[in-house]
Design a protein around this motif. Structure first.
Motif, PDB file in Angstrom:
ATOM      1  N   SER A   2      39.909  36.729  41.169  1.00 26.58           N
ATOM      2  CA  SER A   2      39.326  35.416  41.433  1.00 26.58           C
ATOM      3  C   SER A   2      40.255  34.553  42.267  1.00 26.58           C
ATOM      4  O   SER A   2      41.480  34.657  42.201  1.00 26.58           O
ATOM      5  CB  SER A   2      39.030  34.699  40.107  1.00 26.58           C
ATOM      6  OG  SER A   2      38.090  35.422  39.339  1.00 26.58           O
ATOM      7  N   TYR A   4      41.046  30.402  43.330  1.00 22.38           N
ATOM      8  CA  TYR A   4      40.905  29.058  42.775  1.00 22.38           C
ATOM      9  C   TYR A   4      41.383  28.038  43.795  1.00 22.38           C
ATOM     10  O   TYR A   4      42.354  28.275  44.512  1.00 22.38           O
ATOM     11  CB  TYR A   4      41.727  28.909  41.492  1.00 22.38           C
ATOM     12  CG  TYR A   4      41.420  29.938  40.436  1.00 22.38           C
ATOM     13  CD1 TYR A   4      40.508  29.665  39.421  1.00 22.38           C
ATOM     14  CD2 TYR A   4      42.040  31.184  40.447  1.00 22.38           C
ATOM     15  CE1 TYR A   4      40.220  30.609  38.440  1.00 22.38           C
ATOM     16  CE2 TYR A   4      41.755  32.146  39.479  1.00 22.38           C
ATOM     17  CZ  TYR A   4      40.849  31.853  38.478  1.00 22.38           C
ATOM     18  OH  TYR A   4      40.558  32.792  37.520  1.00 22.38           O
ATOM     19  N   ASP A  13      40.569  27.985  33.650  1.00 22.85           N
ATOM     20  CA  ASP A  13      39.722  29.176  33.619  1.00 22.85           C
ATOM     21  C   ASP A  13      40.318  30.253  32.709  1.00 22.85           C
ATOM     22  O   ASP A  13      39.599  30.939  31.985  1.00 22.85           O
ATOM     23  CB  ASP A  13      39.548  29.718  35.037  1.00 22.85           C
ATOM     24  CG  ASP A  13      38.509  30.834  35.107  1.00 22.85           C
ATOM     25  OD1 ASP A  13      37.364  30.609  34.644  1.00 22.85           O
ATOM     26  OD2 ASP A  13      38.829  31.923  35.617  1.00 22.85           O
ATOM     27  N   SER A  89      31.965  31.777  36.543  1.00 22.61           N
ATOM     28  CA  SER A  89      31.589  32.061  37.922  1.00 22.61           C
ATOM     29  C   SER A  89      30.967  30.825  38.524  1.00 22.61           C
ATOM     30  O   SER A  89      30.220  30.122  37.872  1.00 22.61           O
ATOM     31  CB  SER A  89      30.610  33.234  37.966  1.00 22.61           C
ATOM     32  OG  SER A  89      30.117  33.425  39.271  1.00 22.61           O
ATOM     33  N   VAL A  97      36.479  29.992  41.997  1.00 23.82           N
ATOM     34  CA  VAL A  97      36.094  29.535  40.663  1.00 23.82           C
ATOM     35  C   VAL A  97      36.685  28.138  40.461  1.00 23.82           C
ATOM     36  O   VAL A  97      37.883  27.938  40.630  1.00 23.82           O
ATOM     37  CB  VAL A  97      36.615  30.505  39.583  1.00 23.82           C
ATOM     38  CG1 VAL A  97      36.225  30.029  38.197  1.00 23.82           C
ATOM     39  CG2 VAL A  97      36.067  31.909  39.843  1.00 23.82           C
TER      40      VAL A  97
END
Length: 302
Positions: A2, A4, A13, A89, A97
């Motif tokens: 992911s 960010y 998260d 998500s 994210v």
């Protein structure tokens, strides 16, 4: 893996994923026969049946004023299949994210897009496009975009690299030749190929409970950072000039005007910066008064 927009998004998260993992593990534990000793789970502060955590205990996490309802709005839970953990998500810029940043419009306004784009310009009633160019390292860059000009309406910004003018490559062109190419172009159609601001980068930060992100600036240049504040955590650097705040150009503005924009910005703030030595070369021979009065300082549409 992911991505960010900020360190705060990453940390929150991870907390949410850890609590979701705990909730699923607790729910899948086998039943225990009557009379069998059953140890108490360490459930203090953990969510109940909901996979969304109650962020009450994180109210001052990393100096942020987190709100559980706000975080839930910023997240969508993917369906949970067997042996899978619910993960956060969010469909957003670059697929990042953003449990804290959410659908902040400042990120979209400030986005530096990869690749090239074609821009079609026309001249105004005075035969001008409202653009001043600068030559750096054998490239041609946008030095000034005048407010309410054809260049401003087409979305050109300070620091954009112009690769072609009506099919003519700009590599190695002098500023005079680049300006001449614009001058002799037809009034109704000028084709430019542009790369978004290659010398600039964006940093997304979050205001703490007192409304600060933790940096000090003078004459538009970042001079120092507050230890452990959002600016330092997210990699803001000193000796860099602030070019944009949430996509709005602030070059040439007084520090008091920049302060007003920072103060009225939302909790999530994206700042576009440029290294001092590049910035000073870019604005060379341009007065602060000209930058303040002529530069397009409007808020871009998204």
């Amino acid at each position: 893996m992911s991505l960010y927009p900020s360190l705060e998004d990453l940390k929150v998260d991870k907390v949410i994923k850890a609590q979701a993992q705990y909730a699923q593990t607790a729910a899948s534990m086998p039943a225990i026969a009557e009379g069998t000793y059953q140890p108490q789970l360490a459930t203090a502060g953990m969510p109940g049946s909901s996979l969304y955590p109650d962020l009450g205990e994180l109210g001052d996490y990393m100096g942020l004023a987190l709100n559980s309802e706000e975080v839930q709005k910023n997240l969508a839970l993917l369906p949970v299949a067997d042996n899978q953990v619910a993960v956060s998500s969010l469909s957003c810029v670059g697929g990042m994210v953003r449990p804290v940043t959410g659908a902040d419009v400042g990120i979209r306004r400030a986005e530096i897009r990869p690749g090239l784009r074609e821009i079609i310009l026309c001249k105004d009633q005075d035969g001008k496009v409202g653009l001043r160019l600068r030559s750096i390292d054998n490239g041609v860059f946008v030095q000034l975009v005048q407010a309410n000009s054809p260049a401003a309406l087409a979305g050109l910004r300070f620091g954009d690299q112009v690769l072609q003018i009506n099919g003519q490559n700009c590599a190695g062109l002098s500023v005079d030749k680049a300006h001449k190419a614009l001058k002799v172009a037809a009034e109704t159609r000028i084709e430019l190929v542009v790369r978004d601001r290659p010398y600039q980068r964006t940093v997304t930060m979050h205001k703490d409970s007192s409304g600060h992100v933790g940096f000090i600036y003078k004459s538009g240049k970042i001079t120092s950072l507050v230890k452990d504040a959002s600016a330092a955590r997210n990699g803001l650097l000193t000796d860099h000039f602030i070019c944009e705040i949430n996509g709005q150009n602030v070059i040439g503005l007084k520090d008091s005007q920049i302060k007003d924009i920072l103060t009225t910005s939302p909790a999530a703030m994206t700042i576009t910066i440029m290294p001092k030595f590049i910035y000073e070369h870019m604005v060379k021979r341009m007065s602060t008064g000209l930058l303040r009065s002529a530069m397009d300082h409007s808020v871009p549409e998204v």
